[in-house]
Enzyme design. Structure first.
Site, PDB file in Angstrom:
ATOM      1  N   TYR A 158       0.839  -1.206   0.000  1.00 40.30           N
ATOM      2  CA  TYR A 158       0.000   0.000   0.000  1.00 40.30           C
ATOM      3  C   TYR A 158       0.874   1.256   0.000  1.00 40.30           C
ATOM      4  O   TYR A 158       0.567   2.233  -0.663  1.00 40.30           O
ATOM      5  CB  TYR A 158      -0.930   0.008   1.223  1.00 40.30           C
ATOM      6  CG  TYR A 158      -1.965   1.098   1.121  1.00 40.30           C
ATOM      7  CD1 TYR A 158      -3.178   0.873   0.477  1.00 40.30           C
ATOM      8  CD2 TYR A 158      -1.702   2.385   1.616  1.00 40.30           C
ATOM      9  CE1 TYR A 158      -4.112   1.886   0.349  1.00 40.30           C
ATOM     10  CE2 TYR A 158      -2.630   3.400   1.487  1.00 40.30           C
ATOM     11  CZ  TYR A 158      -3.832   3.146   0.852  1.00 40.30           C
ATOM     12  OH  TYR A 158      -4.753   4.147   0.709  1.00 40.30           O
TER      13      TYR A 158
ATOM     14  N   PHE B  65     -19.191  13.863 -26.631  1.00 36.58           N
ATOM     15  CA  PHE B  65     -18.774  12.996 -27.742  1.00 36.58           C
ATOM     16  C   PHE B  65     -18.644  11.537 -27.338  1.00 36.58           C
ATOM     17  O   PHE B  65     -18.804  10.641 -28.150  1.00 36.58           O
ATOM     18  CB  PHE B  65     -17.444  13.490 -28.341  1.00 36.58           C
ATOM     19  CG  PHE B  65     -16.334  13.595 -27.333  1.00 36.58           C
ATOM     20  CD1 PHE B  65     -16.219  14.722 -26.538  1.00 36.58           C
ATOM     21  CD2 PHE B  65     -15.435  12.567 -27.165  1.00 36.58           C
ATOM     22  CE1 PHE B  65     -15.211  14.821 -25.585  1.00 36.58           C
ATOM     23  CE2 PHE B  65     -14.418  12.653 -26.215  1.00 36.58           C
ATOM     24  CZ  PHE B  65     -14.312  13.784 -25.426  1.00 36.58           C
TER      25      PHE B  65
ATOM     26  N   LYS C  36      -0.041   7.493 -23.466  1.00 39.76           N
ATOM     27  CA  LYS C  36       0.442   7.826 -24.813  1.00 39.76           C
ATOM     28  C   LYS C  36       1.959   7.578 -24.875  1.00 39.76           C
ATOM     29  O   LYS C  36       2.389   6.435 -24.942  1.00 39.76           O
ATOM     30  CB  LYS C  36       0.085   9.273 -25.165  1.00 39.76           C
ATOM     31  CG  LYS C  36      -1.398   9.486 -25.500  1.00 39.76           C
ATOM     32  CD  LYS C  36      -2.272   9.573 -24.302  1.00 39.76           C
ATOM     33  CE  LYS C  36      -3.643  10.139 -24.602  1.00 39.76           C
ATOM     34  NZ  LYS C  36      -4.492  10.122 -23.385  1.00 39.76           N
TER      35      LYS C  36
ATOM     36  N   ARG D 234     -13.452  14.473 -34.323  1.00 38.25           N
ATOM     37  CA  ARG D 234     -12.845  15.587 -33.589  1.00 38.25           C
ATOM     38  C   ARG D 234     -13.324  16.856 -34.281  1.00 38.25           C
ATOM     39  O   ARG D 234     -12.631  17.457 -35.080  1.00 38.25           O
ATOM     40  CB  ARG D 234     -11.317  15.523 -33.596  1.00 38.25           C
ATOM     41  CG  ARG D 234     -10.741  14.351 -32.846  1.00 38.25           C
ATOM     42  CD  ARG D 234     -10.513  14.545 -31.355  1.00 38.25           C
ATOM     43  NE  ARG D 234     -11.630  14.317 -30.494  1.00 38.25           N
ATOM     44  CZ  ARG D 234     -11.518  13.969 -29.197  1.00 38.25           C
ATOM     45  NH1 ARG D 234     -10.353  13.765 -28.649  1.00 38.25           N
ATOM     46  NH2 ARG D 234     -12.584  13.835 -28.454  1.00 38.25           N
TER      47      ARG D 234
ATOM     48  N   ASP E 185       1.084  20.110 -20.542  1.00 36.29           N
ATOM     49  CA  ASP E 185       0.369  18.848 -20.683  1.00 36.29           C
ATOM     50  C   ASP E 185       1.329  18.006 -21.528  1.00 36.29           C
ATOM     51  O   ASP E 185       1.337  18.094 -22.751  1.00 36.29           O
ATOM     52  CB  ASP E 185      -0.966  19.055 -21.400  1.00 36.29           C
ATOM     53  CG  ASP E 185      -1.633  17.729 -21.735  1.00 36.29           C
ATOM     54  OD1 ASP E 185      -1.004  16.668 -21.535  1.00 36.29           O
ATOM     55  OD2 ASP E 185      -2.775  17.751 -22.212  1.00 36.29           O
TER      56      ASP E 185
ATOM     57  N   PHE F 258      -7.896  21.023 -25.140  1.00 37.68           N
ATOM     58  CA  PHE F 258      -8.143  19.589 -25.189  1.00 37.68           C
ATOM     59  C   PHE F 258      -9.381  19.325 -24.335  1.00 37.68           C
ATOM     60  O   PHE F 258      -9.603  20.003 -23.332  1.00 37.68           O
ATOM     61  CB  PHE F 258      -6.947  18.746 -24.733  1.00 37.68           C
ATOM     62  CG  PHE F 258      -7.265  17.287 -24.893  1.00 37.68           C
ATOM     63  CD1 PHE F 258      -7.365  16.736 -26.157  1.00 37.68           C
ATOM     64  CD2 PHE F 258      -7.592  16.498 -23.799  1.00 37.68           C
ATOM     65  CE1 PHE F 258      -7.764  15.414 -26.331  1.00 37.68           C
ATOM     66  CE2 PHE F 258      -7.981  15.169 -23.970  1.00 37.68           C
ATOM     67  CZ  PHE F 258      -8.070  14.632 -25.236  1.00 37.68           C
ATOM     68  N   THR F 259     -10.161  18.331 -24.722  1.00 35.69           N
ATOM     69  CA  THR F 259     -11.485  18.106 -24.108  1.00 35.69           C
ATOM     70  C   THR F 259     -11.418  18.021 -22.581  1.00 35.69           C
ATOM     71  O   THR F 259     -12.054  18.815 -21.879  1.00 35.69           O
ATOM     72  CB  THR F 259     -12.118  16.829 -24.681  1.00 35.69           C
ATOM     73  OG1 THR F 259     -11.194  15.747 -24.536  1.00 35.69           O
ATOM     74  CG2 THR F 259     -12.465  16.999 -26.150  1.00 35.69           C
TER      75      THR F 259
HETATM   76  N1  F0G Z   1      -4.191  15.632 -22.626  1.00 36.35           N
HETATM   77  C1  F0G Z   1      -4.168  15.252 -23.914  1.00 36.35           C
HETATM   78  C2  F0G Z   1      -3.465  16.097 -24.911  1.00 36.35           C
HETATM   79  C3  F0G Z   1      -4.810  14.057 -24.289  1.00 36.35           C
HETATM   80  O1  F0G Z   1      -4.784  13.689 -25.571  1.00 36.35           O
HETATM   81  C4  F0G Z   1      -5.481  13.286 -23.309  1.00 36.35           C
HETATM   82  C5  F0G Z   1      -6.195  12.085 -23.674  1.00 36.35           C
HETATM   83  C6  F0G Z   1      -5.476  13.736 -21.985  1.00 36.35           C
HETATM   84  C7  F0G Z   1      -4.812  14.911 -21.682  1.00 36.35           C
HETATM   85  C8  F0G Z   1      -6.197  12.997 -20.896  1.00 36.35           C
HETATM   86  O2  F0G Z   1      -5.520  11.858 -20.549  1.00 36.35           O
HETATM   87  O3  F0G Z   1      -7.055   9.988 -21.207  1.00 36.35           O
HETATM   88  O4  F0G Z   1      -5.148   9.632 -19.624  1.00 36.35           O
HETATM   89  O5  F0G Z   1      -7.145  10.887 -18.902  1.00 36.35           O
HETATM   90  N2  F0G Z   1      -6.477  11.799 -24.858  1.00 36.35           N
HETATM   91  C9  F0G Z   1      -7.124  10.597 -25.331  1.00 36.35           C
HETATM   92  C10 F0G Z   1      -7.289  10.688 -26.817  1.00 36.35           C
HETATM   93  C11 F0G Z   1      -8.367  10.248 -24.619  1.00 36.35           C
HETATM   94  O6  F0G Z   1      -7.888   9.761 -27.387  1.00 36.35           O
HETATM   95  O7  F0G Z   1      -6.822  11.645 -27.445  1.00 36.35           O
HETATM   96  P1  F0G Z   1      -6.267  10.519 -20.047  1.00 36.35           P
END
Ligand code: F0G
Length: 462
Positions: free
Chosen positions: A75, A452, A261, A385, A218, A127-128
């Site tokens: 833990y 989305f 990634k 997108r 990021d 970014f979303t």
């Molecule tokens: N920042 C960027 C630029 C991303 O592309 C993503 C995730 C995140 C943050 C969030 O990270 O998914 O680990 O919580 N992108 C994925 C995509 C979902 O398909 O582009 P996460």
């Protein structure tokens, strides 16, 4: 590193394979209907080649899998945490590390700790999930990317660059206290996987230092950006990506990271920083939402896989072959005259649905319709997108209408061969030849947040 002109094969060989299932067109028509014409709602077993995302879809190496067996599932104080911490220190250069279960958890904690309600957060395009967390913390997103990034046909080599005039304008309006931090993303996802240059980053860092506003990266796709700097920017061609990445990160106070990634793993993320106070508060908060600060929602084995992935990702041959595969697919589409975002990005080829389907107005979701049509044609899964991803303006409640209306063909790392890329290209070409037959969609279910992912659609029948 100058790249050889001759064919460059993958710098690895295949040890384990995962069978793919092929289906009929009738079957796929039924499945996309059941999924409400949203590729997020398909079952993976109904997909042939999955280019939905490069997130969490990498193939791990034998070395990473071996590391999984060395998970110390304590833990507190797992040895794998210390391995992760060492990898981040050596490769990214940040002193303090807080693991999280994935990127958005790091964004959540960072936004809550670093934004006061009403403050602006300039980003090189949204970014979303990042914007969502900024807004949840009461922050206001401000787009500071160069205008070229919003034009899919503009061949600018560094479309991820920040426009300093836009930063000056915001500063003049709201003052230093009105800006929480600069959120700078390498290889900007929503712009088409477009890098910034080191020269631009240096200028941004100068601006940020002058005005005492921190940069929090990021860093999700930072290695891919480092590779583009190596290939395109004067003065970097003989530098290993490892050094370029280190220089990039040296201009920031810290980063949020989705390890799914660049880091070549299926799950994980972290916050890394040199700011001791931020680190202390992030540790306090991570225990509420994720888990103890030495595991942050991850198993010990997952942290080990990330630690090992971090060293593998900066191998020059690996990163060259990764980005070159994306270019391979993009080049095939360009040769066929298919409109895509140029230059070709680092993690995906983005098809320009506006130019592909000029007969479908943006309110009828052309990119969503194209992604659905691609699945029906060949079982290839892509992602919208465009207007669906952009969501609604929190103030007016209207659709945000992004200039970019794209379908993303996202390439997982070390997973598919170039023959798979040929299959994808041929399907896109077949659709392009019959593009008049593709119809727009109507949204019949709209989730309130990040719509989305779960929205449902129906075809518009004339
Ligand atoms: N920042 C960027 C630029 C991303 O592309 C993503 C995730 C995140 C943050 C969030 O990270 O998914 O680990 O919580 N992108 C994925 C995509 C979902 O398909 O582009 P996460």
């Amino acid at each position: 590193m100058p790249l050889p002109k001759r064919t460059m094969a993958e710098p690895y060989k295949i040890k384990v394979v995962e069978p793919l299932r092929m289906t009929t067109r009738d079957y796929r028509e039924e499945k996309i209907r059941e999924a409400g014409y949203n590729t997020f709602l398909l079952r993976s077993e109904d997909v042939y080649i999955d280019l939905l995302t490069d997130s969490g879809t990498s193939a791990m190496s034998d070395n990473q899998w071996a590391g999984m067996m060395l998970g110390d599932e304590a833990y507190a104080g797992s040895r794998n945490f210390y391995n992760l911490e060492r990898a981040v220190r050596e490769i990214y250069g940040f002193r303090y590390v807080v693991p999280t279960h994935q990127g958005r958890a790091a964004e959540h904690i960072t936004s809550q700790l670093r934004i006061r309600p009403g403050q602006y957060v300039p980003m090189n395009m949204y970014f979303t999930t990042t914007r969502e967390h900024v807004e949840r913390a009461g922050g206001i997103f401000y787009d500071c990317i160069i205008d070229e990034a919003h034009d899919p046909a503009n061949p600018h080599p560094f479309k991820g660059n920040v426009d300093l005039a836009k930063l000056d304008r915001l500063l003049a309006q709201v003052g230093r206290e009105g800006i929480a931090y600069l959120s700078i993303a390498p290889c900007v996802n929503m712009a088409g996987g477009q890098p910034f240059s080191m020269a631009n980053l240096r200028e941004v860092a100068g601006w940020a230092t002058r005005h005492r506003i921190p940069i929090i990266f990021d860093a999700t796709r930072a290695v891919e950006n480092a590779y583009f700097i190596q290939q395109r920017e004067p003065g970097y061609k003989d530098k290993p990506v490892r050094e370029i990445l280190r220089e990039m990160m040296s201009y920031g106070e810290g980063c949020t990271m989705s390890s799914k990634k660049d880091n070549l793993v299926n799950i994980g993320g972290f916050i890394a920083t040199d700011n001791e106070e931020f680190f202390t508060r992030a540790k306090e908060m991570v225990v509420v939402f994720e888990g103890l600060h030495t595991y942050g929602g991850l198993a010990g084995r997952d942290m080990e896989a990330i630690a090992r992935g971090i060293y593998e990702m900066v191998d020059d041959a690996y990163i060259a072959s990764r980005v070159r595969q994306v270019e391979y697919l993009g080049d095939r589409l360009l040769e066929a005259g298919i409109p895509i975002v140029v230059p070709i990005g680092g993690h995906a080829v983005f098809v320009d649905a506006r130019r592909f389907l000029p007969h479908i107005p943006q309110e009828e979701f052309p990119a969503q319709a194209l992604a659905a049509a691609l699945y029906v044609d060949s079982g290839v899964r892509a992602m919208e997108r465009g207007i669906v991803s952009a969501g609604r303006d929190p103030k007016t409640g209207d659709h945000r209408r992004p200039k970019l209306e794209l379908v993303r063909l996202t390439i997982p790392r070390r997973v598919y061969t170039n023959l798979h890329m040929d299959v994808v290209a041929e399907s896109c070409i077949a659709l392009y030849e019959e593009r008049d037959k593709i119809r727009g969609l109507r949204m019949v279910y709209e989730p309130k947040e990040l719509r989305f992912f779960q929205a449902r659609f129906e075809p518009i029948v004339p």
